[in-house]
Motif scaffolding. Structure first.
Motif, PDB file in Angstrom:
ATOM      1  N   GLY A 105       0.846  -1.269  -0.077  1.00  0.00           N
ATOM      2  CA  GLY A 105      -0.128   0.286   0.069  1.00  0.00           C
ATOM      3  C   GLY A 105       0.861   1.342  -0.133  1.00  0.00           C
ATOM      4  N   THR A 141       3.289   2.907   6.406  1.00  0.00           N
ATOM      5  CA  THR A 141       2.196   2.767   5.656  1.00  0.00           C
ATOM      6  C   THR A 141       0.865   3.154   6.353  1.00  0.00           C
ATOM      7  OG1 THR A 141       2.105   0.367   5.604  1.00  0.00           O
ATOM      8  CG2 THR A 141       2.724   1.310   3.584  1.00  0.00           C
ATOM      9  N   ASP A 142       0.868   3.070   7.628  1.00  0.00           N
ATOM     10  CA  ASP A 142      -0.260   3.352   8.442  1.00  0.00           C
ATOM     11  C   ASP A 142      -0.905   4.808   8.373  1.00  0.00           C
ATOM     12  OD1 ASP A 142       0.880   1.916  11.638  1.00  0.00           O
ATOM     13  OD2 ASP A 142       2.213   2.046   9.938  1.00  0.00           O
ATOM     14  N   SER A 143      -2.124   4.556   7.986  1.00  0.00           N
ATOM     15  CA  SER A 143      -2.831   5.886   7.337  1.00  0.00           C
ATOM     16  C   SER A 143      -2.926   7.048   8.345  1.00  0.00           C
ATOM     17  CB  SER A 143      -4.281   5.177   6.915  1.00  0.00           C
ATOM     18  OG  SER A 143      -5.005   4.913   8.241  1.00  0.00           O
ATOM     19  N   HIS A 144      -2.756   6.731   9.469  1.00  0.00           N
ATOM     20  CA  HIS A 144      -2.667   7.878  10.695  1.00  0.00           C
ATOM     21  C   HIS A 144      -1.515   8.791  10.355  1.00  0.00           C
ATOM     22  CE1 HIS A 144      -1.229   4.612  13.075  1.00  0.00           C
ATOM     23  NE2 HIS A 144      -0.508   5.696  13.865  1.00  0.00           N
ATOM     24  N   ILE A 147       1.729  12.022   5.797  1.00  0.00           N
ATOM     25  CA  ILE A 147       2.551  11.817   4.856  1.00  0.00           C
ATOM     26  C   ILE A 147       4.042  12.113   4.456  1.00  0.00           C
ATOM     27  CG2 ILE A 147       1.498  13.534   3.160  1.00  0.00           C
ATOM     28  CD1 ILE A 147       1.586  11.266   0.774  1.00  0.00           C
ATOM     29  N   ARG A 150       6.570   9.776   6.705  1.00  0.00           N
ATOM     30  CA  ARG A 150       6.403   8.357   6.576  1.00  0.00           C
ATOM     31  C   ARG A 150       7.861   7.928   6.220  1.00  0.00           C
ATOM     32  NH1 ARG A 150       0.657   7.466   3.556  1.00  0.00           N
ATOM     33  NH2 ARG A 150      -0.586   8.433   5.196  1.00  0.00           N
TER      34      ARG A 150
END
Ligand SMILES: NC(=O)N[C@@H](CC(=O)O)C(=O)O
Ligand SMILES: [Zn+2]
Ligand SMILES: [Zn+2]
Length: 344
Positions: A105, A141-144, A147, A150
């Motif tokens: 992802g 990749t953790d959505s929280h 960006i 990361r």
């Protein structure tokens, strides 16, 4: 003022050639002057085994223009299920030199990627044994997680423990975008290196976001603030053997970029060495271009540098607005603008 320089023929240590109709166009661009290139395996479906990676190699070879000695260096796409046997089989072909870790992802076509690096430890052990390189897209990749953070978090949470567990594995942290990564790579032994793109040397996030949003600058890892850009320029122009050329030229069609939800990836293969030359020139470091573009990569991969030279001339030319990409068009970086160096 230097207006002509000759350097050993360069190689591109990270590029996306795609497949199908687009392949003839991307292969033509990369083989214009690159001697070799590391070909990313994030196709649809991805190149996850020896057979489909070698079939892809043959398709690329069939598009290399006459007169070019360009050689594709292939990469196996790691999944949770990649076995040590598959690693050894792939490496034994002599054509597949590395395997790629996409955290699932993290980026374009990474859905079949790895969900937990512990799952690929048997594959990594086999790679360390045979000398196959590990190429890493380094983002959490953790959505929280923001960006812009990361990449830096990936270093401490994933890469650092991995390197400790496999001290003899040769690892390339691909397309680095932060000062954190420059410092991290510098702090490791000679088994850890990094590629740097031309666009991350030329641009920071203001270029993408200030005064209007520019989707063709949107790539992953995303452009960061200028202190990071400065650190990347310093690393690339240092001549240090840990840093080498990897364009991450990643074409998406114009309509897929200029969209409500645009794809990540910037196209630079039409002028990659020229774009790097502009950056090195602007930083009075043209004397370091050969190390970065032509010597450091082969040294890391255990290959000889190319045996011939290319000549760059300081000469302005205008980048086309679009270039053919199979049945589509791609908008290249510097579209419609002048580039001030040219490889004849
Ligand atoms: N860099 C990108 O933004 N995109 C790449 C994937 C990658 O290299 O992460 C792509 O395949 O489009
Ligand atoms: Zn990537
Ligand atoms: Zn890439």
């Amino acid at each position: 003022m230097t207006d002509t320089i000759s350097i050993t023929r360069p190689d591109d240590w990270h590029i996306h050639l795609r497949d199908g109709q687009a392949l003839k166009d991307t292969t033509k661009d990369v083989s214009r002057y690159m001697g070799r290139a590391i070909i990313m395996p994030n196709l649809v479906p991805p190149a996850t085994n020896t057979e489909n990676t070698l079939a892809y190699y043959d398709r690329i070879k069939s598009h290399i223009p006459e007169g070019s000695n360009f050689e594709p260096l292939m990469v196996l796409y790691l999944t949770n299920k990649t076995s040590p046997e598959e690693i050894k089989k792939a490496y034994a072909t002599g054509k597949i030199v590395a395997a790629k870790l996409y955290p699932a992802g993290a980026t374009t076509n990474s859905d079949s990627g790895v969900t937990d690096v512990k799952l690929i430890y048997p594959a990594l052990k086999a790679m360390q044994e045979v000398g196959m390189k590990l190429l890493v897209h380094g983002e959490i990749t953790d959505s929280h997680i923001d960006i812009f953070d990361r990449e830096a978090l990936f270093l401490e949470q994933v890469l650092s423990p991995l390197i400790k567990d496999f001290p003899n594995l040769k690892v390339v942290l691909e397309h680095i975008t932060t000062k954190d990564s420059v410092d991290f790579v510098n702090a490791q032994n000679e088994n850890v290196a990094a590629t740097i793109t031309a666009h991350h040397l030329m641009f920071n996030r203001n270029h993408m976001l200030a005064g209007g949003i520019r989707p063709h600058y949107y790539c992953l890892p995303i452009l960061k603030r200028n202190i990071h850009q400065d650190a990347l320029v310093k690393a690339a122009t240092s001549g240090d053997q840990k840093f080498f050329l990897g364009t991450d030229s990643a074409p998406h069609s114009k309509d897929k970029k200029e969209a409500a939800c645009g794809c990540a990836g910037s196209y630079t293969a039409h002028a990659s060495l020229e774009l790097y030359a502009e950056v090195f020139d602007a930083n009075n470091a043209l004397d370091k271009l050969e190390a970065f573009a032509s010597l450091n990569g082969p040294l890391f991969y255990g290959l000889n540098p190319n045996s011939d030279k290319v000549t760059l001339t300081k000469q302005s030319w205008t980048t086309p607005n679009t270039l053919p990409l199979g049945d589509d068009q791609v908008v290249p970086i510097k579209s419609g603008e002048d580039i001030h160096w040219l490889v004849k």
